[in-house]
Design a protein around this motif. Structure first.
Motif: not given
Length: 269
Positions: A127-130, A138-139, A150-154, A156-157
């Motif tokens: 959820d960070a600006p990065l 971002t990669i 965590r892969l899914a969360a990445a 989704a972001a």
């Protein structure tokens, strides 16, 4: 800022005062082969070899160091950094720099370099600006056993996820050799190059840089030597696996100086 090596000339020193003049001093070399990636590392160290103070590099830095830091980012396609450094330093997306906007646009590149975070377990704040507010997506580079949630969360972001696992028996992966979460530095570089990112900038931290050095993929080191003594037990700039074939020889390309700080540029011999 003045040039100590190669031999200084007044005109050269004047150029170093401008963003584009400093960029010329740090220009990436012409590729020896088409689409061959070139990885430059940028680190800072105290006189006694500490890579950070109290977990952060800022206490070792200076205004001139930050100018070079920004210039190197403006020249790069992608900035490689470890997850621990992202957390400790509070990483944000790379900024677009107006002095380089025309050059980047003319080369068909986005206004700012992408950030590529190397993380074995993806213990990151998505959820960070990065991740939520980058100019360039971002990669995330991770290993084969990264948690699916965590892969899914990445993804989704909005992150571009690359799985670059270390091969069986590899001793230079980021993580223990037998760890399925380990990331292969050479494969990571190749995967980034396949995306068109051939000008790579590595910003550490020390353990990640050691892994990339041991894998033989570091072409250049830009090292700022701060005129400070720290003591303590802070790590060196490369603090991890040794280079398997023994010490790798680098040669000095340039040395600049301002306010007692030395800004060195070494390339692989």
């Amino acid at each position: 800022m003045r040039r100590l090596h190669p031999s200084a000339r007044t005109a050269d020193d004047a150029d170093l005062a401008t963003p584009l003049g400093l960029a010329a001093a740090y220009a990436y070399p012409a590729p020896r082969e088409k689409d061959r990636p070139y990885l430059r590392a940028n680190m800072v160290a105290s006189l006694d070899g500490a890579a950070h103070a109290d977990g952060k590099s800022a206490p070792l830095s200076s205004l001139a160091d930050m100018r070079i830091f920004g210039t190197l980012r403006a020249l790069a396609d992608v900035i490689v950094v470890g997850a621990e450094t992202v957390r400790q330093e509070g990483y944000r997306p790379a900024k677009a720099r107006k002095d380089f906007a025309e050059q980047r646009a003319g080369e068909g590149r986005p206004p700012a370099a992408a950030i590529a975070v190397v993380s074995r377990r993806l213990d990151l704040d998505f959820d960070a600006p990065l991740f939520r507010k980058p100019l360039t997506p971002t990669i995330v580079l991770t290993g084969a056993a990264a948690p699916e949630q965590r892969l899914a969360a990445a993804r989704a972001a909005g992150a571009h996820v690359i799985v670059a696992p270390a091969g069986e028996g590899a001793g230079t992966g980021i993580g223990a050799p037998a760890d399925a979460t380990a990331v292969d530095p050479a494969r990571a570089v190749a995967e980034l190059a396949a995306l068109g990112h051939t000008r790579l900038l590595h910003e550490g931290g020390p353990r990640l840089l050691a892994g990339f050095a041991a894998a033989g993929v570091v072409d250049e080191l830009c090292l700022t030597v701060a005129p400070l003594l720290l003591g303590g037990d802070a790590p060196r700039i490369a603090n991890g696996p040794a280079v398997p074939e023994g010490p790798t020889r680098f040669v000095p390309l340039s040395v600049l100086e301002e306010d007692g700080y030395l800004f060195t540029r070494y390339v692989r011999a």
